[in-house]
Design an enzyme around this catalytic site. Structure first.
Site, PDB file in Angstrom:
ATOM      1  CE1 TYR A  77      -3.302   2.854   0.407  1.00  0.00           C
ATOM      2  CE2 TYR A  77      -2.456   3.198   2.625  1.00  0.00           C
ATOM      3  CZ  TYR A  77      -3.257   3.603   1.567  1.00  0.00           C
ATOM      4  OH  TYR A  77      -3.998   4.749   1.670  1.00  0.00           O
ATOM      5  CG  HIS A 115      -6.856   5.139  -0.834  1.00  0.00           C
ATOM      6  ND1 HIS A 115      -6.166   4.350   0.058  1.00  0.00           N
ATOM      7  CD2 HIS A 115      -8.015   4.494  -1.083  1.00  0.00           C
ATOM      8  CE1 HIS A 115      -6.885   3.282   0.341  1.00  0.00           C
ATOM      9  NE2 HIS A 115      -8.008   3.341  -0.340  1.00  0.00           N
TER      10      HIS A 115
END
Length: 162
Positions: A77, A115
């Site tokens: 991530y 994101h």
């Protein structure tokens, strides 16, 4: 930044003694304040978290978290990737992201995700150049920041050389 003069971009690991540089960059680059867990995850990721230097000035960073999926597979991530505005467009962000993509290919980690705010078109286009795809829009990702954020994922299907 000095016409005709080539300036090297270098990367350095984040450790306890220089984590304050990452904190200062994050304060300058992002609209949120990151908690201690963020910095613990960044430090725990080892080579996946880097500071970028342009002519010996710390101007950018990438901070990742390694996550174990069911079955034991690892995915990455990308918590943050940022470069100070005056140094954008010089290949620093590309160098940081290529570093992580290279590590993933070397360690057979096929999944990377991140994101991005929906109105950050520069970032969205940047990640798309590397094969990331928008897979979801997440409303209310942060309660005090608008607009919503996009979930972008990358499935490793090519090899990057550092």
């Amino acid at each position: 930044m000095g016409a005709g003069r080539e300036v090297a971009i270098s990367l350095d690991g984040v450790r306890g003694k220089n984590v304050m540089q990452l904190k200062k960059l994050n304060t300058a680059l992002f609209p949120v304040r990151y908690n201690d867990k963020y910095y613990a995850d960044a430090l725990a990721s080892g080579e996946f978290t880097k500071l970028a230097y342009y002519s010996d000035i710390c101007v950018g960073s990438i901070a990742c978290r390694l996550e174990k999926k069911e079955g034991g597979a690892i995915r990455v991530y990308i918590m943050t990737l940022g470069v100070l505005a005056p140094y954008r467009g010089l290949g620093i962000g590309t160098r940081l992201l290529n570093h992580v993509l290279y590590l993933c290919s070397k360690q057979n980690i096929p999944e990377i995700y991140l994101h991005v705010q929906t109105n950050n078109e520069d970032a969205i286009n940047f990640y798309k150049k590397f094969g990331f795809e928008i897979t979801e829009t997440i409303k209310k990702y942060y309660t005090n920041i608008d607009p919503p954020r996009l979930l972008c994922t990358y499935q490793a299907h090519r090899y990057i050389t550092s």
